[in-house]
Design a protein around this motif. Structure first.
Motif, PDB file in Angstrom:
ATOM      1  N   THR A  93       0.938  -1.054  -0.168  1.00 41.30           N
ATOM      2  CA  THR A  93       0.054   0.145   0.060  1.00 41.30           C
ATOM      3  C   THR A  93       0.967   1.129   0.083  1.00 41.30           C
ATOM      4  O   THR A  93       0.708   2.418  -0.748  1.00 41.30           O
ATOM      5  CB  THR A  93      -1.015  -0.143   1.459  1.00 41.30           C
ATOM      6  OG1 THR A  93      -1.791  -0.555   0.822  1.00 41.30           O
ATOM      7  CG2 THR A  93      -1.463   1.729   1.335  1.00 41.30           C
ATOM      8  N   SER A  94       1.909   1.073   1.151  1.00 41.18           N
ATOM      9  CA  SER A  94       2.377   2.914   0.381  1.00 41.18           C
ATOM     10  C   SER A  94       4.005   3.102  -0.545  1.00 41.18           C
ATOM     11  O   SER A  94       3.133   4.217  -0.820  1.00 41.18           O
ATOM     12  CB  SER A  94       4.094   2.442   1.990  1.00 41.18           C
ATOM     13  OG  SER A  94       3.412   2.119   2.789  1.00 41.18           O
ATOM     14  N   LEU A  95       3.682   1.185  -1.171  1.00 40.72           N
ATOM     15  CA  LEU A  95       4.303   1.385  -2.799  1.00 40.72           C
ATOM     16  C   LEU A  95       3.380   2.456  -3.254  1.00 40.72           C
ATOM     17  O   LEU A  95       3.987   3.265  -4.390  1.00 40.72           O
ATOM     18  CB  LEU A  95       5.157   0.134  -3.385  1.00 40.72           C
ATOM     19  CG  LEU A  95       6.362  -0.363  -2.229  1.00 40.72           C
ATOM     20  CD1 LEU A  95       6.626  -1.223  -2.582  1.00 40.72           C
ATOM     21  CD2 LEU A  95       7.658   0.475  -2.755  1.00 40.72           C
ATOM     22  N   ALA A  96       1.762   1.898  -3.417  1.00 46.61           N
ATOM     23  CA  ALA A  96       1.359   2.494  -4.655  1.00 46.61           C
ATOM     24  C   ALA A  96       0.327   3.724  -4.010  1.00 46.61           C
ATOM     25  O   ALA A  96       0.690   3.894  -4.829  1.00 46.61           O
ATOM     26  CB  ALA A  96      -0.114   1.326  -4.597  1.00 46.61           C
ATOM     27  N   ALA A  97       1.095   4.370  -3.051  1.00 44.69           N
ATOM     28  CA  ALA A  97       0.744   5.432  -2.644  1.00 44.69           C
ATOM     29  C   ALA A  97       1.938   6.709  -3.498  1.00 44.69           C
ATOM     30  O   ALA A  97       1.345   7.601  -3.768  1.00 44.69           O
ATOM     31  CB  ALA A  97       0.586   6.446  -1.070  1.00 44.69           C
ATOM     32  N   LEU A  98       3.143   5.743  -4.243  1.00 43.02           N
ATOM     33  CA  LEU A  98       3.503   6.821  -4.402  1.00 43.02           C
ATOM     34  C   LEU A  98       4.073   6.347  -6.034  1.00 43.02           C
ATOM     35  O   LEU A  98       5.021   6.781  -7.052  1.00 43.02           O
ATOM     36  CB  LEU A  98       5.382   6.093  -3.509  1.00 43.02           C
ATOM     37  CG  LEU A  98       5.643   6.302  -2.687  1.00 43.02           C
ATOM     38  CD1 LEU A  98       6.972   5.855  -1.853  1.00 43.02           C
ATOM     39  CD2 LEU A  98       5.147   7.868  -2.201  1.00 43.02           C
ATOM     40  N   GLY A  99       3.090   5.493  -6.871  1.00 47.44           N
ATOM     41  CA  GLY A  99       3.372   5.107  -7.724  1.00 47.44           C
ATOM     42  C   GLY A  99       3.800   3.958  -8.128  1.00 47.44           C
ATOM     43  O   GLY A  99       3.743   3.534  -9.332  1.00 47.44           O
ATOM     44  N   VAL A 100       4.190   2.932  -7.956  1.00 46.96           N
ATOM     45  CA  VAL A 100       5.169   1.700  -7.361  1.00 46.96           C
ATOM     46  C   VAL A 100       3.461   0.779  -7.770  1.00 46.96           C
ATOM     47  O   VAL A 100       3.622   0.575  -6.286  1.00 46.96           O
ATOM     48  CB  VAL A 100       6.707   1.776  -6.651  1.00 46.96           C
ATOM     49  CG1 VAL A 100       6.330   0.468  -6.912  1.00 46.96           C
ATOM     50  CG2 VAL A 100       6.916   2.921  -7.077  1.00 46.96           C
ATOM     51  N   HIS A 101       3.759   0.027  -8.216  1.00 43.64           N
ATOM     52  CA  HIS A 101       2.770  -1.133  -8.060  1.00 43.64           C
ATOM     53  C   HIS A 101       4.009  -2.332  -8.330  1.00 43.64           C
ATOM     54  O   HIS A 101       3.798  -2.723  -9.120  1.00 43.64           O
ATOM     55  CB  HIS A 101       1.462  -1.024  -9.016  1.00 43.64           C
ATOM     56  CG  HIS A 101       0.745   0.305  -9.090  1.00 43.64           C
ATOM     57  ND1 HIS A 101      -0.499   0.772  -7.797  1.00 43.64           N
ATOM     58  CD2 HIS A 101       0.476   1.568  -9.779  1.00 43.64           C
ATOM     59  CE1 HIS A 101      -0.436   1.486  -8.726  1.00 43.64           C
ATOM     60  NE2 HIS A 101      -0.296   2.383  -9.481  1.00 43.64           N
TER      61      HIS A 101
END
Length: 231
Positions: A60-68
């Motif tokens: 979830t943290s990575l997704a918030a930075l645009g990293v999926h």
């Protein structure tokens, strides 16, 4: 909303905070673990639930930075291996899991170079007041006790754990809280004593109290003018 991890379930009531930091963005995610409590709960089930929630918080943290990305691989020391261009850290203390992720803006960092990110969560009172000598050296104790908020040994331990995870040089050694010294910058921030790494390496620790727990976040970086980062 819940996620299924085999026969285990954990709550995905995740809270994510994203802030700019050091020529990039850092995301901090906290999520609750819904695993069995009490004497009937098996230790293995508890560990599986904590691991699953930690993985979810990191994704979830990575997704918030645009990293999926999917669940990260592990380094030999057990820490998560970050996707290219990011730095990550996970911690859990039932019933919560936290994860932090940092990613540079679309250009190389201009003012500093980030070496590592560390996060830790500890329940209040984990380290009793009469055990402060186990986490603080005699050299650092006067400064910590004289700064509002930093006399709490559990908070100090959490800050040092986060700093240990963030500094690649410390991670290569056994964690010894008394050796890793903290110097408060005020009620919310502290500088962590760097291990034998780059001469200009700085570790900045921030911690806050949330619902009976201390959550600490540390960034280790090198900077020509590190004071720019604390304004």
């Amino acid at each position: 909303m819940t996620a299924d991890c085999g026969t285990l379930h954990f709550e995905e009531a995740a809270r994510v905070t994203v802030v700019p930091y050091a020529d990039g963005l850092i995301a901090l995610c906290t999520t609750a673990i819904a695993a069995p409590e009490g004497p009937e709960a098996r230790a293995r089930e508890r560990r599986q639930a904590e691991h699953a929630a930690g993985q979810y918080a990191l994704i979830t943290s990575l997704a918030a930075l645009g990293v999926h990305a999917g669940p990260p691989d592990r380094r030999p020391d057990g820490s998560p291996r970050p996707p290219p261009g990011t730095l990550v850290s996970i911690s859990h203390r039932f019933p919560y899991a936290v994860a932090a992720a940092w990613k540079a803006h679309g250009r190389p960092p201009q003012h500093c170079r980030i070496l590592g990110v560390g996060v830790d969560i500890e329940q209040e009172g984990t380290i009793p007041e009469n055990a402060v000598h186990l986490v603080c050296s005699p050299v650092e104790r006067p400064g910590l006790c004289a700064t509002p908020g930093w006399a709490d040994p559990t908070r100090v331990f959490s800050g040092k754990e986060a700093a240990y995870k963030a500094d690649p040089q410390w991670r290569s050694q056994r964690f010894a809280p008394r050796r890793l010294r903290l110097r408060p910058l005020g009620p919310r921030l502290a500088l962590a004593h760097s291990a034998a790494g780059p001469a200009d390496a700085t570790s900045v620790v921030a911690s806050r109290q949330v619902g009976g727990y201390w959550i600490s976040l540390c960034i280790t970086l090198t900077a020509a003018r590190p004071s720019r980062l604390y304004r």
